[in-house]
Design a protein around this motif. Structure first.
Motif, PDB file in Angstrom:
ATOM      1  N   TYR A  87      85.816  33.721 -23.957  1.00 36.42           N
ATOM      2  CA  TYR A  87      86.396  35.060 -24.094  1.00 36.42           C
ATOM      3  C   TYR A  87      86.759  35.560 -22.705  1.00 36.42           C
ATOM      4  N   LEU A  88      88.053  35.900 -22.514  1.00 35.41           N
ATOM      5  CA  LEU A  88      88.527  36.469 -21.258  1.00 35.41           C
ATOM      6  C   LEU A  88      88.708  37.966 -21.455  1.00 35.41           C
ATOM      7  N   HIS A  89      87.984  38.701 -20.667  1.00 30.86           N
ATOM      8  CA  HIS A  89      87.903  40.156 -20.841  1.00 30.86           C
ATOM      9  C   HIS A  89      88.863  40.855 -19.884  1.00 30.86           C
ATOM     10  N   SER A  90      89.770  41.671 -20.448  1.00 32.49           N
ATOM     11  CA  SER A  90      90.685  42.484 -19.639  1.00 32.49           C
ATOM     12  C   SER A  90      90.262  43.941 -19.785  1.00 32.49           C
ATOM     13  N   PRO A  91      89.502  44.480 -18.871  1.00 36.98           N
ATOM     14  CA  PRO A  91      88.938  45.830 -19.038  1.00 36.98           C
ATOM     15  C   PRO A  91      89.996  46.927 -19.081  1.00 36.98           C
ATOM     16  N   ASP A  92      91.186  46.659 -18.536  1.00 36.78           N
ATOM     17  CA  ASP A  92      92.218  47.701 -18.503  1.00 36.78           C
ATOM     18  C   ASP A  92      93.162  47.638 -19.702  1.00 36.78           C
ATOM     19  N   HIS A  93      93.020  46.616 -20.551  1.00 33.93           N
ATOM     20  CA  HIS A  93      93.935  46.501 -21.688  1.00 33.93           C
ATOM     21  C   HIS A  93      93.531  47.496 -22.783  1.00 33.93           C
ATOM     22  N   PRO A  94      94.494  48.180 -23.392  1.00 31.37           N
ATOM     23  CA  PRO A  94      94.147  49.210 -24.396  1.00 31.37           C
ATOM     24  C   PRO A  94      93.514  48.633 -25.661  1.00 31.37           C
ATOM     25  N   GLY A 130      81.923  33.989 -21.214  1.00 31.33           N
ATOM     26  CA  GLY A 130      82.843  35.092 -21.033  1.00 31.33           C
ATOM     27  C   GLY A 130      83.046  35.402 -19.573  1.00 31.33           C
ATOM     28  N   GLY A 131      84.219  35.925 -19.270  1.00 36.20           N
ATOM     29  CA  GLY A 131      84.508  36.293 -17.895  1.00 36.20           C
ATOM     30  C   GLY A 131      85.578  37.360 -17.836  1.00 36.20           C
ATOM     31  N   SER A 132      85.434  38.223 -16.879  1.00 38.88           N
ATOM     32  CA  SER A 132      86.425  39.275 -16.675  1.00 38.88           C
ATOM     33  C   SER A 132      87.536  38.757 -15.790  1.00 38.88           C
ATOM     34  N   ILE A 133      88.787  39.107 -16.145  1.00 36.25           N
ATOM     35  CA  ILE A 133      89.907  38.663 -15.321  1.00 36.25           C
ATOM     36  C   ILE A 133      89.947  39.407 -13.998  1.00 36.25           C
ATOM     37  N   ARG A 134      89.098  40.404 -13.859  1.00 36.20           N
ATOM     38  CA  ARG A 134      88.991  41.105 -12.571  1.00 36.20           C
ATOM     39  C   ARG A 134      88.079  40.347 -11.600  1.00 36.20           C
ATOM     40  N   ALA A 135      87.333  39.381 -12.130  1.00 29.94           N
ATOM     41  CA  ALA A 135      86.457  38.555 -11.300  1.00 29.94           C
ATOM     42  C   ALA A 135      87.156  37.235 -10.980  1.00 29.94           C
ATOM     43  N   SER A 136      86.596  36.519 -10.049  1.00 28.20           N
ATOM     44  CA  SER A 136      87.257  35.323  -9.515  1.00 28.20           C
ATOM     45  C   SER A 136      87.468  34.265 -10.583  1.00 28.20           C
ATOM     46  N   GLU A 137      86.365  33.833 -11.234  1.00 30.81           N
ATOM     47  CA  GLU A 137      86.481  32.718 -12.170  1.00 30.81           C
ATOM     48  C   GLU A 137      87.227  33.125 -13.435  1.00 30.81           C
ATOM     49  N   PRO A 143      93.289  41.062 -26.192  1.00 32.04           N
ATOM     50  CA  PRO A 143      92.151  40.186 -25.876  1.00 32.04           C
ATOM     51  C   PRO A 143      92.494  38.712 -26.083  1.00 32.04           C
ATOM     52  N   PHE A 144      91.851  37.871 -25.311  1.00 29.74           N
ATOM     53  CA  PHE A 144      92.142  36.440 -25.339  1.00 29.74           C
ATOM     54  C   PHE A 144      90.859  35.673 -25.630  1.00 29.74           C
ATOM     55  N   CYS A 145      90.897  34.845 -26.666  1.00 32.34           N
ATOM     56  CA  CYS A 145      89.782  33.968 -27.005  1.00 32.34           C
ATOM     57  C   CYS A 145      90.314  32.546 -27.119  1.00 32.34           C
ATOM     58  N   ALA A 146      89.463  31.593 -26.851  1.00 34.12           N
ATOM     59  CA  ALA A 146      89.851  30.185 -26.945  1.00 34.12           C
ATOM     60  C   ALA A 146      88.636  29.352 -27.307  1.00 34.12           C
TER      61      ALA A 146
END
Length: 483
Positions: free
Chosen positions: A209-216, A243-250, A264-267
């Motif tokens: 799960y890639l977390h985009s905290p700014d996405h509505p 899981g990881g935030s796209i605001r973080a490096s990895e 949101p993006f899941c894979a």
């Protein structure tokens, strides 16, 4: 140039990136369009969001085609068991983000995961890790300078080294729980590659799960879908979750590697060869819990035979290894027993050889002792013979009878009797020499004794003449051997 500096400062403030070169490359790739660059970085965009919501097709966006992701149409069995590297290499990238020619930094973040996940690169030091390192340095410096109080110093324990990727994962989990509660997928507190290896060892697929905290759409998806009791329980039971935030490096590197275009993006991925990943399914945009459950169930059904086969093969390998270990242990035990028996046989043989050698040595010593004794006896006998001969020669010829001649009779313990004439002036020593010359005695110590009266002619009288001791004109003496 002033406008570029303002846009660069604004982009850094919004994205939180401190690497000026990286931010410049991203803005240049988007034609210095600040809104477009921020939108691409955060994964937002109204058009993408609306499209993802209205399009229920699971394959709405084709799987990424870069150097670290294997296409979904590749056979899953080939992926799990290891595919040739030539099959895992996709076509070269033809363009950068936003259609512009990619710069140096942008090419770096789209390299295979096996390269970029092992190092922080140009962007990892600027996102979160700098604070962790700085905090560790400051804390260590305070300890070295002794600025902490004594209570803290006495109760402090050595710091455990944590990788930057694990630190990011811990921060993501803490922030996710703070925002959406404890009912959630059990995201592992480690880097993506470690989570991928964990899923491989547990024979499960990896849910990403890639977390985009700014996405509505992110808050609603997390609250109603991802953190629902039904979906989170299903994910926790059947997947290893990362899981990881796209605001973080990895998280940012993974969003680029997986070509995440909508959030949101899941894979769902699994491990392939050479530290590559195989993309089995991706879900872009919000989905209901039921839709997510249907998608994930289908992925599990398709990959279940391969996972079961892999588990059986691994169990068979473990059994073979265990059997070999047991056989090796039995062989070593038998070998040790044979070696022990051989050592015992050799020790017994050495003992017998030593005993035989000792007996031979003793026999040789006894033989040598007998030879020495015989030699000594012969030498002694020869010496006695020489002495008798010398003493016989010292006596001279026996004198004729006359007034100055004494007749002496000597009796030996064996009953032998010997008689001889001596001059009256001869000494008692002459009588002893006469007895010795006869060779009738084996004893070295003896005395000449007269019976009536009993007189012992010992060393005190040895120099006196026969006449002086009263043995003239005749005498009768016997030999008394000293014990």
């Amino acid at each position: 140039m002033v406008d570029y500096s303002d846009k660069l400062a604004c982009f850094q403030a919004v994205t939180g990136l401190d690497d000026t070169d990286l931010c410049t490359e991203i803005l240049a790739a988007h034609g210095w369009d600040l809104e477009l660059a921020i939108s691409a970085f955060t994964g937002g965009g109204a058009s993408n969001s609306s499209d993802s919501i209205t399009n229920p097709n699971l394959s709405s966006s084709s799987p990424p085609d870069n150097n670290n992701v294997v296409q979904r149409d590749t056979l899953i069995s080939d992926i799990w068991q290891g595919i040739p590297e030539t099959e895992a290499v996709a076509q070269p990238l033809t363009g950068g983000v936003g259609g512009g020619a990619p710069g140096v930094a942008w090419k770096i973040i789209t390299l295979p995961i096996s390269i970029i996940s092992g190092s922080l690169g140009l962007i990892s030091g600027a996102i979160g890790i700098g604070f962790w390192v700085a905090g560790g340095v400051i804390s260590h410096s305070l300890n070295m300078l002794g600025w902490r109080n004594n209570g803290e110093a006495s109760s402090s324990t050595p710091l455990v080294s944590v990788s930057p990727a694990a630190t990011e994962a811990l921060d993501f989990i803490a922030n996710f729980e703070r925002d959406f509660g404890n009912i959630r997928p059990n995201f592992v507190a480690e880097g993506f590659m470690d989570a991928l290896q964990r899923s491989r060892h547990e024979y499960k697929l990896l849910f990403v799960y890639l977390h985009s905290p700014d996405h509505p759409d992110t808050p609603l998806f997390c609250e109603r879908s991802l953190c629902s009791d039904m979906l989170s329980a299903f994910i926790n039971e059947n997947f290893v979750s990362w899981g990881g935030s796209i605001r973080a490096s990895e998280g940012f590197k993974m969003s680029n590697s997986l070509k995440a275009s909508r959030f949101p993006f899941c894979a769902v991925v699994m491990a392939a060869t050479n530290q590559r990943i195989a993309l089995l399914q991706q879900v872009e945009g919000p989905r209901t819990p039921e839709e997510m459950l249907t998608i994930l169930q289908r992925v599990i059904e398709e990959s279940a035979p391969v996972l079961v086969t892999a588990r059986i093969d691994a169990e068979e390998r473990r059994n073979n290894i265990r059997l070999r270990e047991e056989q090796d242990a039995a062989y070593r035990a038998a070998l040790e027993a044979d070696q022990a028996r051989e050592r015992q046989r050799q020790e017994e043989q050495e003992r017998l050889e030593n005993e035989a050698a000792e007996a031979q040595r003793k026999l040789k010593e006894e033989e040598e002792a007998r030879e020495r004794a015989a030699q000594e006896a012969a030498e002694k006998e020869a010496a006695l013979a020489r002495r008798r001969q010398e003493k016989a020669m010292s006596l001279g010829t026996e004198p004729e009878k006359g007034p100055t001649v004494t007749q002496v009779l000597v009796r030996f313990p064996t009953g032998e009797r010997k008689e001889r004439r001596f001059h009256s002036s001869a000494t008692i020593q002459t009588l002893y020499d006469y007895v010795d010359s006869l060779g009738y005695l084996n004893a070295e110590k003896y005395s000449l004794v007269s019976n009536f009266p009993r007189v012992v002619y010992g060393p005190d009288k040895i120099a006196l003449s026969l006449k002086e001791v009263g043995l003239h004109p005749q005498a009768s003496l016997f030999v008394e051997v000293e014990s």
